[in-house]
Design a protein around this motif. Sequence first.
Motif, PDB file in Angstrom:
ATOM      1  N   ARG A 552     -17.018 -26.637  92.245  1.00  0.00           N
ATOM      2  CA  ARG A 552     -17.176 -28.015  92.712  1.00  0.00           C
ATOM      3  C   ARG A 552     -16.069 -28.379  93.698  1.00  0.00           C
ATOM      4  N   LEU A 553     -14.851 -27.915  93.408  1.00  0.00           N
ATOM      5  CA  LEU A 553     -13.739 -28.171  94.317  1.00  0.00           C
ATOM      6  C   LEU A 553     -13.998 -27.545  95.676  1.00  0.00           C
ATOM      7  N   LEU A 554     -14.402 -26.271  95.694  1.00  0.00           N
ATOM      8  CA  LEU A 554     -14.620 -25.572  96.964  1.00  0.00           C
ATOM      9  C   LEU A 554     -15.740 -26.233  97.764  1.00  0.00           C
ATOM     10  N   ASP A 555     -16.742 -26.719  97.061  1.00  0.00           N
ATOM     11  CA  ASP A 555     -17.850 -27.379  97.747  1.00  0.00           C
ATOM     12  C   ASP A 555     -17.384 -28.695  98.377  1.00  0.00           C
ATOM     13  N   ARG A 556     -16.568 -29.461  97.650  1.00  0.00           N
ATOM     14  CA  ARG A 556     -16.104 -30.755  98.133  1.00  0.00           C
ATOM     15  C   ARG A 556     -15.087 -30.624  99.270  1.00  0.00           C
ATOM     16  N   LEU A 557     -14.380 -29.511  99.330  1.00  0.00           N
ATOM     17  CA  LEU A 557     -13.361 -29.343 100.362  1.00  0.00           C
ATOM     18  C   LEU A 557     -13.961 -29.255 101.759  1.00  0.00           C
ATOM     19  N   GLY A 558     -15.149 -28.690 101.863  1.00  0.00           N
ATOM     20  CA  GLY A 558     -15.756 -28.556 103.193  1.00  0.00           C
ATOM     21  C   GLY A 558     -14.879 -27.727 104.112  1.00  0.00           C
ATOM     22  N   GLU A 559     -14.451 -28.329 105.235  1.00  0.00           N
ATOM     23  CA  GLU A 559     -13.616 -27.617 106.205  1.00  0.00           C
ATOM     24  C   GLU A 559     -12.120 -27.701 105.858  1.00  0.00           C
ATOM     25  N   ALA A 560     -11.796 -28.444 104.818  1.00  0.00           N
ATOM     26  CA  ALA A 560     -10.388 -28.613 104.442  1.00  0.00           C
ATOM     27  C   ALA A 560      -9.905 -27.444 103.587  1.00  0.00           C
ATOM     28  N   HIS A 561      -8.595 -27.334 103.452  1.00  0.00           N
ATOM     29  CA  HIS A 561      -7.971 -26.377 102.539  1.00  0.00           C
ATOM     30  C   HIS A 561      -7.104 -27.142 101.538  1.00  0.00           C
ATOM     31  N   LEU A 562      -7.097 -26.665 100.333  1.00  0.00           N
ATOM     32  CA  LEU A 562      -6.216 -27.220  99.296  1.00  0.00           C
ATOM     33  C   LEU A 562      -5.269 -26.126  98.841  1.00  0.00           C
ATOM     34  N   ALA A 563      -3.975 -26.418  98.897  1.00  0.00           N
ATOM     35  CA  ALA A 563      -2.950 -25.450  98.475  1.00  0.00           C
ATOM     36  C   ALA A 563      -2.300 -25.950  97.195  1.00  0.00           C
ATOM     37  N   ILE A 645      -2.126 -30.814  99.642  1.00  0.00           N
ATOM     38  CA  ILE A 645      -1.061 -30.105  98.939  1.00  0.00           C
ATOM     39  C   ILE A 645      -1.011 -30.604  97.497  1.00  0.00           C
ATOM     40  N   VAL A 646      -0.983 -29.676  96.553  1.00  0.00           N
ATOM     41  CA  VAL A 646      -0.879 -30.014  95.129  1.00  0.00           C
ATOM     42  C   VAL A 646       0.402 -29.370  94.592  1.00  0.00           C
ATOM     43  N   PRO A 647       1.514 -30.108  94.612  1.00  0.00           N
ATOM     44  CA  PRO A 647       2.790 -29.528  94.180  1.00  0.00           C
ATOM     45  C   PRO A 647       3.012 -29.699  92.679  1.00  0.00           C
ATOM     46  N   PRO A 648       3.887 -28.889  92.089  1.00  0.00           N
ATOM     47  CA  PRO A 648       4.294 -29.157  90.707  1.00  0.00           C
ATOM     48  C   PRO A 648       5.201 -30.382  90.656  1.00  0.00           C
ATOM     49  N   GLY A 649       5.414 -30.913  89.459  1.00  0.00           N
ATOM     50  CA  GLY A 649       6.203 -32.126  89.310  1.00  0.00           C
ATOM     51  C   GLY A 649       7.595 -32.020  89.902  1.00  0.00           C
ATOM     52  N   ALA A 650       8.206 -30.845  89.813  1.00  0.00           N
ATOM     53  CA  ALA A 650       9.580 -30.679  90.298  1.00  0.00           C
ATOM     54  C   ALA A 650       9.686 -30.844  91.812  1.00  0.00           C
ATOM     55  N   LEU A 651       8.559 -30.752  92.526  1.00  0.00           N
ATOM     56  CA  LEU A 651       8.592 -30.804  93.989  1.00  0.00           C
ATOM     57  C   LEU A 651       7.931 -32.066  94.544  1.00  0.00           C
ATOM     58  N   HIS A 652       7.806 -33.097  93.722  1.00  0.00           N
ATOM     59  CA  HIS A 652       7.060 -34.268  94.169  1.00  0.00           C
ATOM     60  C   HIS A 652       7.764 -35.016  95.296  1.00  0.00           C
ATOM     61  N   ARG A 653       9.084 -34.781  95.509  1.00  0.00           N
ATOM     62  CA  ARG A 653       9.804 -35.530  96.541  1.00  0.00           C
ATOM     63  C   ARG A 653       9.877 -34.783  97.872  1.00  0.00           C
ATOM     64  N   VAL A 654       9.205 -33.678  98.000  1.00  0.00           N
ATOM     65  CA  VAL A 654       9.207 -32.965  99.291  1.00  0.00           C
ATOM     66  C   VAL A 654       8.474 -33.803 100.336  1.00  0.00           C
ATOM     67  N   PRO A 655       9.082 -34.057 101.507  1.00  0.00           N
ATOM     68  CA  PRO A 655       8.372 -34.749 102.591  1.00  0.00           C
ATOM     69  C   PRO A 655       7.500 -33.726 103.330  1.00  0.00           C
ATOM     70  N   VAL A 666      -3.888 -33.404 109.420  1.00  0.00           N
ATOM     71  CA  VAL A 666      -4.368 -34.427 108.477  1.00  0.00           C
ATOM     72  C   VAL A 666      -3.978 -33.928 107.096  1.00  0.00           C
ATOM     73  N   LEU A 667      -3.033 -34.618 106.491  1.00  0.00           N
ATOM     74  CA  LEU A 667      -2.379 -34.093 105.290  1.00  0.00           C
ATOM     75  C   LEU A 667      -2.409 -35.130 104.178  1.00  0.00           C
ATOM     76  N   SER A 668      -2.793 -34.696 102.993  1.00  0.00           N
ATOM     77  CA  SER A 668      -2.693 -35.570 101.824  1.00  0.00           C
ATOM     78  C   SER A 668      -2.077 -34.784 100.676  1.00  0.00           C
ATOM     79  N   VAL A 669      -1.549 -35.517  99.715  1.00  0.00           N
ATOM     80  CA  VAL A 669      -0.859 -34.926  98.567  1.00  0.00           C
ATOM     81  C   VAL A 669      -1.542 -35.421  97.305  1.00  0.00           C
ATOM     82  N   SER A 670      -1.651 -34.553  96.318  1.00  0.00           N
ATOM     83  CA  SER A 670      -2.280 -34.947  95.049  1.00  0.00           C
ATOM     84  C   SER A 670      -1.543 -34.295  93.891  1.00  0.00           C
ATOM     85  N   PRO A 671      -1.419 -34.990  92.759  1.00  0.00           N
ATOM     86  CA  PRO A 671      -0.738 -34.385  91.602  1.00  0.00           C
ATOM     87  C   PRO A 671      -1.489 -33.193  91.015  1.00  0.00           C
ATOM     88  N   SER A 672      -2.799 -33.136  91.223  1.00  0.00           N
ATOM     89  CA  SER A 672      -3.585 -31.995  90.736  1.00  0.00           C
ATOM     90  C   SER A 672      -4.850 -31.898  91.573  1.00  0.00           C
TER      91      SER A 672
END
Length: 870
Positions: A552-563, A645-655, A666-672
């Motif tokens: 479902r994630l891969l389908d919703r991403l379309g042309e985007a990438h999630l790391a 970008i989906v970082p772990p909690g320890a890296l939530h303050r990375v700009p 076009v960049l967005s951040v998500s906790p998971s």
Amino acid sequence: MRDVTAGSESVLELLPLVFADPGEARARAEQVLHAAPPPLHASVAHQVLGIWQRDFGDLRIALRHLRRARDLAARAESADREADVLATLGVALVHAGRTRQGLTSFERGVARGSGHTRARVLYRRAYVWWVLGHHREALEDVRRALPVLRQVGDDIWTARALTLRATVHLALGAVDRAVADFTAAERLWDTTGQEHDKADAVESRGLAAFRSGDIPAALRLLDEAEERYAKLGTPTYMLSIRRCEVLMAAGLAPEALAEADAAIALLDRIGGQSTRKAELLLAAARAARSAGDPHTAVARAAVAVRLFAAQRRLWWQTHARLVLIEARVAAGRRSGRLVADAAAVAGKLASFGSPAAPEASLLAGRIALALGWTADAERHLAVAARSRHGGPPPARVTGWAAQALRARAAGSRRGVLEACRRGLEVLDDHRMTLGASELRAHASAQGAELAALAQEVSLAHGTPRRLLQWSERWRATVLSAPPTRPPADPALLSGLTAYREIAARAEEARMEGRPIPALEREQRRLEREIRSRTHHIRGAAPHEGDRFDVARLLDRLGEAHLAELAVVDGRVHVLLCGQGRVRRFTGGPLAEAVAEAEHVQAGLRRLAHPGAEARLPLVEAAGLRLQELLLGGAAAQLGPGPVVIVPPGALHRVPWALLPALRDRVLSVSPSAGSWLRARETEPPPGGRHVLVRGPGLATGGAEVPELADRYGTATVLEGDAAQVPRVLEHLDGAALAHIAAHGTFRGDSPLFSALRMADGPLIVHDFERLARSPYRIILSSCDTARLASVGADELLGLVTALLPLGTAGVVASSAPVNDAAVVPLMLALHKGLGAGLSLAEALRDARTTLPEDPVHQATGWAFAAFGAA
């Protein structure tokens, strides 16, 4: 006041009074002694004073009064009076650590008393057996006492005996029996005026609720008991011990340690009970171990072991030895001697019927595994694993952890993953009984080991897709369902109002340079009260919820990438999702990345002020190093489309916008990844309402708000006195877009008190959690609004994460201090993009390109990030 020496009956009324109104009983007993009473009356008065000092004061003074009461009873030639005093003296001697003398006093009391008096002596000896950890002996004495107490219609002592038997049942893990006895005792207490005993009954029900797995009810009942004790003016050592246990189960170990240490200090000041001090030391040791402070845990546990040994309390001593061994292992010690010690403790705990026995067996197995003693490890882990099928959630989790370690030692990948899955399911159900997001987040720490084991196995033997599934399994779980909305609790609402008023007064005094210690104390008190009230909220019934689906994630991403950045064994692994597949790339050590991120944050703070231009190349170089550490080879494989970008909690303050590979994207951040999916699929509310809020004290006065008001035309504008918290919340509820220009304050010590400054004081996270639906899109245009606290296994608490589960699909916020003047053009450009139909991430990317190229504006653009998927 009537003459209390008029007759034996009136003097004997002082004994029940000491548990109904301790202060009044003490005053009357002193009056009796001033009147030169006969030996019988004086004996009662000294006994009352001895009980008061034993339970609420100095134990040395208590023993003097009780010995005097015993001698006077002998002079009065009253065998029953002497037996009663001997029982009270026996309790005091045991609490003073003089166990042998105390038990001797009870033997004499049982021999001297008869009928009703002997039954009350047996009850008190049962209490002492419980204190000493001799549970079978305690149950036997209660069995002998109860029929006599019931036969003579002594409701007070019958209720006490039932309460004690229930408490012993709890120690043995028989929760249902305990609840039945507590219920019967409470019915009797309702017919008496024994306020202290009633408070004790409420406290005991709190313990029963905890043993049943209902932490919110336990905290509520313990708080109610504390209020009752406070009205009576009595100390609450036993309550502190019990609350420490509940706080630790709720993941609030630092609070538990503070409570235990405060109670120990008070006991030391007044010369209080040695037995209670030992129990508090044990509670402090457990809390310190859970809080990640093994050296403090070792120190507290070692003293507790010595005290319990001197008091001849083998049950308690064995539990303290378990904590001591756990703390030594946490401090890095491993040896065959520790394996043998843990195994011996496990055997003794099992013989006592203690629910902690599996924990000791698991510990022995862990140490043996670390030493490479696989046969010994298997033997101990097999014992611990038996608990996985029954008992309270912590015991079952212990069992599944043992089973997972057994499977790993046997080389069974499937066995490890199955055990981890089952153990985390137990914790899922337990977490959902908690209504407060703070408690849910902290509770996730109990699953950290199971999640880490599954990730290790998936990395070594699985596919990137499987590693992604396990990375998601226990990441940002607090965002998987909204917190239970606080009820219309008048006390909570008035507490929030009072907190805002005090915080506003403190802020005003601070700005004027006036001293504010009294205001700060009151603010801290109100914070404790608000947290306590929210912790009482019970969660909804356990539910399956949305299971993370890679397809479902891969389908919703379309042309985007999630790391998604997964951390296994201290190293970052990049799981790059897109174009129908998941690939894995290796990054650098997490510790190095965290240190580099802190350097970047310091650089951005400097660049927020003119005159720091020389630091710009240093910050940009640090961004390149961060990219190498965090993205590795994935940086070259991101493709041309949007990136999440989906970082772990320890890296939530990375700009993240500072990293060269992400700077123009076009960049967005998500906790998971799961929370990004939920945000992506969130529908906007009907009506399309826009709300613009301008708080006080901004350097620019929130200069973008008037221009935005002209642009949107029909937007609701709240500023000046209109920007007060109740009205702001009313308009935010269900809005399509909210823009809040207000000073932000992040509270690392208590993230749910992170705030936005309104006209009447702070708008805190607890306020946002009362919204039926938070705004679909929200823009926070001030400093530090994206700062979050990493807690639990991999949870984040703060303003942004409070909004995402409540219906917000996207947030723009800053993770660093920013220049107020530089924010204004960024915000105006951002809204221009939104007006053209862009997403938050697209509009923010384009807005950065419109800013002047000076370091202040560049740093401001990097500090802001788009969270979610709107």
